[in-house]
Design a protein around this motif. Structure first.
Motif, mmCIF file in Angstrom:
data_model
loop_
_atom_site.group_PDB
_atom_site.id
_atom_site.type_symbol
_atom_site.label_atom_id
_atom_site.label_comp_id
_atom_site.label_asym_id
_atom_site.label_seq_id
_atom_site.Cartn_x
_atom_site.Cartn_y
_atom_site.Cartn_z
ATOM 1 N N LEU A 71 29.144 10.237 7.029
ATOM 2 C CA LEU A 71 29.023 11.191 8.114
ATOM 3 C C LEU A 71 30.113 11.526 8.752
ATOM 4 O O LEU A 71 30.487 12.724 9.209
ATOM 5 C CB LEU A 71 28.070 10.851 8.981
ATOM 6 N N ILE A 72 30.991 10.399 9.006
ATOM 7 C CA ILE A 72 32.227 10.749 9.577
ATOM 8 C C ILE A 72 33.312 11.470 8.534
ATOM 9 O O ILE A 72 34.017 12.150 9.176
ATOM 10 C CB ILE A 72 33.098 9.370 9.978
ATOM 11 N N ALA A 132 26.201 10.108 25.137
ATOM 12 C CA ALA A 132 25.029 9.485 25.543
ATOM 13 C C ALA A 132 24.461 8.463 24.364
ATOM 14 O O ALA A 132 24.138 7.458 24.615
ATOM 15 C CB ALA A 132 23.775 10.254 26.138
ATOM 16 N N SER A 133 24.848 9.093 23.335
ATOM 17 C CA SER A 133 24.272 8.094 21.934
ATOM 18 C C SER A 133 25.240 7.157 21.800
ATOM 19 O O SER A 133 24.795 6.136 21.410
ATOM 20 C CB SER A 133 24.205 9.218 20.824
ATOM 21 N N LEU A 144 20.221 -4.066 12.758
ATOM 22 C CA LEU A 144 19.619 -2.748 12.479
ATOM 23 C C LEU A 144 19.587 -1.589 13.526
ATOM 24 O O LEU A 144 19.701 -0.558 13.386
ATOM 25 C CB LEU A 144 18.236 -2.976 11.776
ATOM 26 N N VAL A 145 19.203 -2.063 14.645
ATOM 27 C CA VAL A 145 19.082 -1.209 15.856
ATOM 28 C C VAL A 145 20.535 -0.558 16.259
ATOM 29 O O VAL A 145 20.569 0.587 16.382
ATOM 30 C CB VAL A 145 18.692 -2.090 17.290
ATOM 31 N N LEU A 151 24.156 5.823 13.769
ATOM 32 C CA LEU A 151 23.930 6.894 13.038
ATOM 33 C C LEU A 151 23.448 8.102 13.705
ATOM 34 O O LEU A 151 23.849 9.229 13.308
ATOM 35 C CB LEU A 151 22.818 6.653 12.036
ATOM 36 N N LYS A 152 22.843 7.811 14.650
ATOM 37 C CA LYS A 152 22.255 9.032 15.649
ATOM 38 C C LYS A 152 23.497 9.396 16.305
ATOM 39 O O LYS A 152 23.868 10.498 16.313
ATOM 40 C CB LYS A 152 21.146 8.375 16.652
#
Length: 202
Positions: A71-72, A132-133, A144-145, A151-152
């Motif tokens: 994604l980056i 905020a994410s 995992l959290v 990812l979000k």
């Protein structure tokens, strides 16, 4: 009264040289001024993008192969493509080449200040959401959290990059055709084929 032919020729030459020098000065001034005005904003935008690319590269190096790094890298590719787009526009100004963009047969022009302000507002909202994410992801030390939170956050950053591309495209009059989401949603709402009774299906 006796006229001196040499004096008349000298006056004529001085007048011609004065006119020529004024015309050349005016032409040179127009050429230099037009290029400078045309490229000054692009140079500012290019500098901002170069800084963004450098920061994104540094961030990408922190992670090994995986979805987050992918994604980056997508975000990095968007920034590089945006920079390449501005480089092309800058070179066209310097070499005095008119780039005539058309979308659906209509000429594309730079967006108005009102349209640009609307995009800036979109960017501001997207940046707040991404920040905020990131804060949420920083609350976790691993597992995992945290991975899901990262990812979000990266997905939100990707939205910011896309909006910046939209802004620079609109600002400099470069068309960016986007898919019509309304048409796609209408197509998805319709049944995929003709509905038939069970006995007619074979």
């Amino acid at each position: 009264m006796i006229c001196d032919p040499g004096a008349n020729v000298q006056k004529f030459l001085i007048a011609v040289l004065t006119i020529v020098s004024v015309v050349l000065s005016a032409t040179l001034g127009v050429v230099l001024q037009e290029t400078q005005v045309s490229t000054i904003e692009i140079d500012r935008d290019r500098a901002a993008l170069a800084a963004q690319i450098s920061a994104t590269q540094t961030e990408s190096e922190k992670y090994g192969p995986g979805l987050l790094k992918s994604l980056i890298e997508v975000r990095l590719a968007i920034a590089r493509n945006t920079l390449a787009m501005l480089d092309q526009k800058r070179v066209s100004y310097i070499r005095r080449i008119a780039l005539d963009y058309r979308l659906d047969g209509r000429p594309v022009h730079g967006a108005s200040d009102q349209e640009l302000n609307m995009i800036i507002e979109e960017i501001s909202q997207a940046e707040k959401k991404a920040a905020a994410s990131k804060l949420e992801a920083a609350r976790y030390s691993g597992g995992l959290v945290q991975a899901m939170s990262l990812l979000k956050a990266e997905t939100d950053e990707l939205s910011v990059s896309q909006l910046r591309l939209k802004f620079y495209s609109a600002k400099h009059g470069i068309p960016m055709p986007l898919p019509n989401l309304r048409e796609n949603s209408n197509k998805l709402a319709q049944p995929p084929g003709k509905v038939v009774k069970d006995r007619d299906a074979l």
